[in-house]
Design a protein around this motif. Structure first.
Motif, PDB file in Angstrom:
ATOM      1  N   ILE A  30       0.851  -1.205   0.000  1.00 29.69           N
ATOM      2  CA  ILE A  30       0.000   0.000   0.000  1.00 29.69           C
ATOM      3  C   ILE A  30       0.883   1.249   0.000  1.00 29.69           C
ATOM      4  N   GLY A  31       0.583   2.167  -0.951  1.00 32.04           N
ATOM      5  CA  GLY A  31       1.454   3.332  -1.157  1.00 32.04           C
ATOM      6  C   GLY A  31       2.647   2.885  -1.975  1.00 32.04           C
ATOM      7  N   TYR A  83      -0.796  -4.212  -5.569  1.00 29.32           N
ATOM      8  CA  TYR A  83      -0.326  -2.860  -5.286  1.00 29.32           C
ATOM      9  C   TYR A  83      -1.531  -1.952  -5.068  1.00 29.32           C
ATOM     10  N   VAL A  84      -1.336  -0.940  -4.212  1.00 30.22           N
ATOM     11  CA  VAL A  84      -2.394   0.049  -3.954  1.00 30.22           C
ATOM     12  C   VAL A  84      -1.735   1.424  -3.875  1.00 30.22           C
ATOM     13  N   ASP A  85      -2.332   2.397  -4.553  1.00 17.96           N
ATOM     14  CA  ASP A  85      -1.872   3.780  -4.375  1.00 17.96           C
ATOM     15  C   ASP A  85      -3.067   4.684  -4.622  1.00 17.96           C
ATOM     16  N   HIS A  86      -3.033   5.883  -4.058  1.00 19.04           N
ATOM     17  CA  HIS A  86      -4.159   6.792  -4.294  1.00 19.04           C
ATOM     18  C   HIS A  86      -3.825   7.845  -5.341  1.00 19.04           C
ATOM     19  N   ASP A  87      -2.595   7.802  -5.856  1.00 20.95           N
ATOM     20  CA  ASP A  87      -2.201   8.779  -6.866  1.00 20.95           C
ATOM     21  C   ASP A  87      -2.474   8.219  -8.267  1.00 20.95           C
ATOM     22  N   PRO A  88      -3.302   8.914  -9.061  1.00 21.55           N
ATOM     23  CA  PRO A  88      -3.657   8.393 -10.385  1.00 21.55           C
ATOM     24  C   PRO A  88      -2.444   8.158 -11.295  1.00 21.55           C
ATOM     25  N   VAL A  89      -1.392   8.940 -11.136  1.00 20.94           N
ATOM     26  CA  VAL A  89      -0.208   8.728 -11.979  1.00 20.94           C
ATOM     27  C   VAL A  89       0.466   7.412 -11.605  1.00 20.94           C
ATOM     28  N   ALA A  90       0.585   7.159 -10.298  1.00 24.08           N
ATOM     29  CA  ALA A  90       1.189   5.897  -9.849  1.00 24.08           C
ATOM     30  C   ALA A  90       0.339   4.716 -10.329  1.00 24.08           C
ATOM     31  N   VAL A  91      -0.982   4.864 -10.256  1.00 25.27           N
ATOM     32  CA  VAL A  91      -1.887   3.775 -10.668  1.00 25.27           C
ATOM     33  C   VAL A  91      -1.771   3.536 -12.176  1.00 25.27           C
ATOM     34  N   ALA A  92      -1.808   4.615 -12.952  1.00 20.91           N
ATOM     35  CA  ALA A  92      -1.759   4.467 -14.420  1.00 20.91           C
ATOM     36  C   ALA A  92      -0.435   3.840 -14.850  1.00 20.91           C
ATOM     37  N   HIS A  93       0.656   4.287 -14.242  1.00 21.73           N
ATOM     38  CA  HIS A  93       1.952   3.753 -14.651  1.00 21.73           C
ATOM     39  C   HIS A  93       2.102   2.301 -14.204  1.00 21.73           C
ATOM     40  N   SER A  94       1.540   1.976 -13.038  1.00 24.09           N
ATOM     41  CA  SER A  94       1.600   0.587 -12.561  1.00 24.09           C
ATOM     42  C   SER A  94       0.817  -0.313 -13.514  1.00 24.09           C
ATOM     43  N   GLY A 113       1.570 -11.864 -14.840  1.00 29.35           N
ATOM     44  CA  GLY A 113       0.586 -12.659 -14.102  1.00 29.35           C
ATOM     45  C   GLY A 113       0.696 -12.420 -12.610  1.00 29.35           C
ATOM     46  N   ASN A 114      -0.403 -12.641 -11.911  1.00 30.61           N
ATOM     47  CA  ASN A 114      -0.410 -12.600 -10.441  1.00 30.61           C
ATOM     48  C   ASN A 114       0.048 -11.279  -9.836  1.00 30.61           C
ATOM     49  N   ALA A 115      -0.138 -10.174 -10.559  1.00 27.38           N
ATOM     50  CA  ALA A 115       0.191  -8.855 -10.006  1.00 27.38           C
ATOM     51  C   ALA A 115      -0.867  -7.860 -10.471  1.00 27.38           C
ATOM     52  N   VAL A 116      -1.435  -7.103  -9.527  1.00 25.50           N
ATOM     53  CA  VAL A 116      -2.513  -6.166  -9.859  1.00 25.50           C
ATOM     54  C   VAL A 116      -2.269  -4.835  -9.151  1.00 25.50           C
ATOM     55  N   ILE A 117      -2.987  -3.809  -9.608  1.00 25.02           N
ATOM     56  CA  ILE A 117      -2.920  -2.501  -8.940  1.00 25.02           C
ATOM     57  C   ILE A 117      -4.353  -2.023  -8.715  1.00 25.02           C
ATOM     58  N   ALA A 118      -4.610  -1.496  -7.535  1.00 28.35           N
ATOM     59  CA  ALA A 118      -5.917  -0.919  -7.223  1.00 28.35           C
ATOM     60  C   ALA A 118      -5.723   0.527  -6.779  1.00 28.35           C
ATOM     61  N   ALA A 119      -6.649   1.381  -7.187  1.00 31.67           N
ATOM     62  CA  ALA A 119      -6.628   2.765  -6.727  1.00 31.67           C
ATOM     63  C   ALA A 119      -7.424   2.826  -5.436  1.00 31.67           C
ATOM     64  N   LYS A 160     -11.909  -4.663   0.594  1.00 28.36           N
ATOM     65  CA  LYS A 160     -13.084  -5.151  -0.162  1.00 28.36           C
ATOM     66  C   LYS A 160     -12.935  -4.933  -1.659  1.00 28.36           C
ATOM     67  N   ASP A 161     -11.822  -4.350  -2.076  1.00 26.74           N
ATOM     68  CA  ASP A 161     -11.643  -4.071  -3.513  1.00 26.74           C
ATOM     69  C   ASP A 161     -11.600  -5.401  -4.280  1.00 26.74           C
ATOM     70  N   PRO A 162     -12.497  -5.580  -5.269  1.00 30.11           N
ATOM     71  CA  PRO A 162     -12.540  -6.868  -5.975  1.00 30.11           C
ATOM     72  C   PRO A 162     -11.241  -7.216  -6.692  1.00 30.11           C
ATOM     73  N   VAL A 163     -10.484  -6.204  -7.103  1.00 28.65           N
ATOM     74  CA  VAL A 163      -9.197  -6.480  -7.760  1.00 28.65           C
ATOM     75  C   VAL A 163      -8.270  -7.176  -6.765  1.00 28.65           C
ATOM     76  N   ILE A 164      -8.338  -6.744  -5.506  1.00 31.49           N
ATOM     77  CA  ILE A 164      -7.450  -7.302  -4.483  1.00 31.49           C
ATOM     78  C   ILE A 164      -7.984  -8.639  -3.965  1.00 31.49           C
ATOM     79  N   THR A 165      -9.278  -8.676  -3.664  1.00 27.48           N
ATOM     80  CA  THR A 165      -9.830  -9.934  -3.132  1.00 27.48           C
ATOM     81  C   THR A 165      -9.809 -11.022  -4.214  1.00 27.48           C
ATOM     82  N   GLY A 166      -9.785 -10.608  -5.481  1.00 26.86           N
ATOM     83  CA  GLY A 166      -9.702 -11.587  -6.564  1.00 26.86           C
ATOM     84  C   GLY A 166      -8.329 -12.248  -6.644  1.00 26.86           C
TER      85      GLY A 166
END
Ligand SMILES: C[S@@+](CC[C@H](N)C(=O)[O-])C[C@H]1O[C@@H](n2cnc3c(N)ncnc32)[C@H](O)[C@@H]1O
Length: 272
Positions: A78-79, A103-114, A122-128, A139-145
């Motif tokens: 996170i972050g 991965y989790v970040d609240h910055d849209p640039v970090a999320v978009a680049h991730s 495979g087996n790696a995701v990013i959630a805003a 509870k984010d489905p990207v993470i719980t998935g």
């Protein structure tokens, strides 16, 4: 102001961002002139900032290695920031090709680049999402998935809690995340502090002022305050120490490390 193709629509590129300043300190290219200007100003007060960031990344990689050696194959970072060399999924999946990393970040640039970096991985995701709202993360489905919270997870809160003010209840957020983790899970953390910085508090305070000016206050916490984040965890040896002192690959010598690398704290805790 020119907007590069990689910059997501809708972000205000006239305001410096913590993640893009960090990218600049680490020699990355996903930053704008406003970010570089603020970062240079912060470095006028604390010229060793890039050294602190490098020590932080090096600690993170050693701690991820430690987690995989302990048999942990799930990571919640996170972050996580703008991806740079030696990301958690690269380190973890080299040691364990089946490792899962959210991965989790609240910055849209970090999320978009991730998202771009993780395409085809495979087996790696990013959630805003925001650390201040742990339930949104849990509870984010990207993470719980991807992650199974019934099994141990290594939770990384690396160089992020010092951006959460006391008014936003960082201790409650960390406790809520801990509650969701299975026994055997790890908390991997670094945190900024005036302790260990080879400058007077007045000198180092100039950097804190820069972050306050850009409305991303940097909260310097004491050793006791940082230790409190590990409530409910047993500290892994050698406990809460400066970043180069946490299980170094080679013996730590003053001549090998820049004095700035010893700023702040690093630690790993295990949930019993
Ligand atoms: C200094 S960077 C650290 C990046 C990475 N963890 C590392 O240590 O290399 C801090 C990151 O935390 C993110 N951040 C700050 N406050 C946050 C919050 N409340 N929720 C989620 N992310 C946050 C910033 O956007 C930035 O990308």
């Amino acid at each position: 102001m020119e907007r590069p193709a990689w910059a997501p629509q809708g972000i205000d590129i006239s305001v410096p961002s913590v993640s893009r300043m960090y990218d600049f300190y680490l020699g990355g290219s996903h930053n704008f002139e406003v970010d570089r200007e603020a970062a240079r100003k912060a470095m006028e007060f604390m010229p060793g900032l890039p050294k602190i960031m490098q020590a932080n990344r090096a600690f993170m990689r050693r701690a991820v290695h430690y987690a995989t050696a302990q048999g942990i194959s799930q990571f919640l970072d996170i972050g996580s920031g703008i991806p740079t060399f030696g990301n958690v999924h690269e380190v973890a999946q080299t040691a364990d090709p089946a490792a899962k990393v959210a991965y989790v970040d609240h910055d849209p640039v970090a999320v978009a680049h991730s998202q771009a970096v993780l395409e085809g991985v495979g087996n790696a995701v990013i959630a805003a999402a925001d650390l201040r709202h742990p339930q949104d993360i849990l509870k984010d489905p990207v993470i719980t998935g991807l992650l199974d919270f019934d099994r141990p997870v290594a939770l990384l809160l690396v160089a992020v809690l010092h951006f959460v003010e006391d008014a936003d209840e960082p201790y409650a957020a960390v406790a809520e995340l801990r509650e969701a983790l299975a026994p055997g899970s790890l908390l991997i953390m670094t945190h900024a502090s005036y302790e260990g910085i080879p400058l007077s508090q007045e000198q180092a305070g100039g950097t804190v002022d820069v972050y306050r000016t850009i409305r991303n206050p940097l909260i310097m916490r004491s050793r006791a305050e940082v230790s409190r984040f590990f409530e409910g965890y047993e500290m892994v040896d050698p406990g809460l120490v400066s970043m180069p002192e946490w299980r170094p690959d080679a013996p730590v010598g003053e001549d090998q490390e820049d004095p700035f690398a010893f700023s702040g704290f690093a630690g790993v805790g295990r949930k019993a």
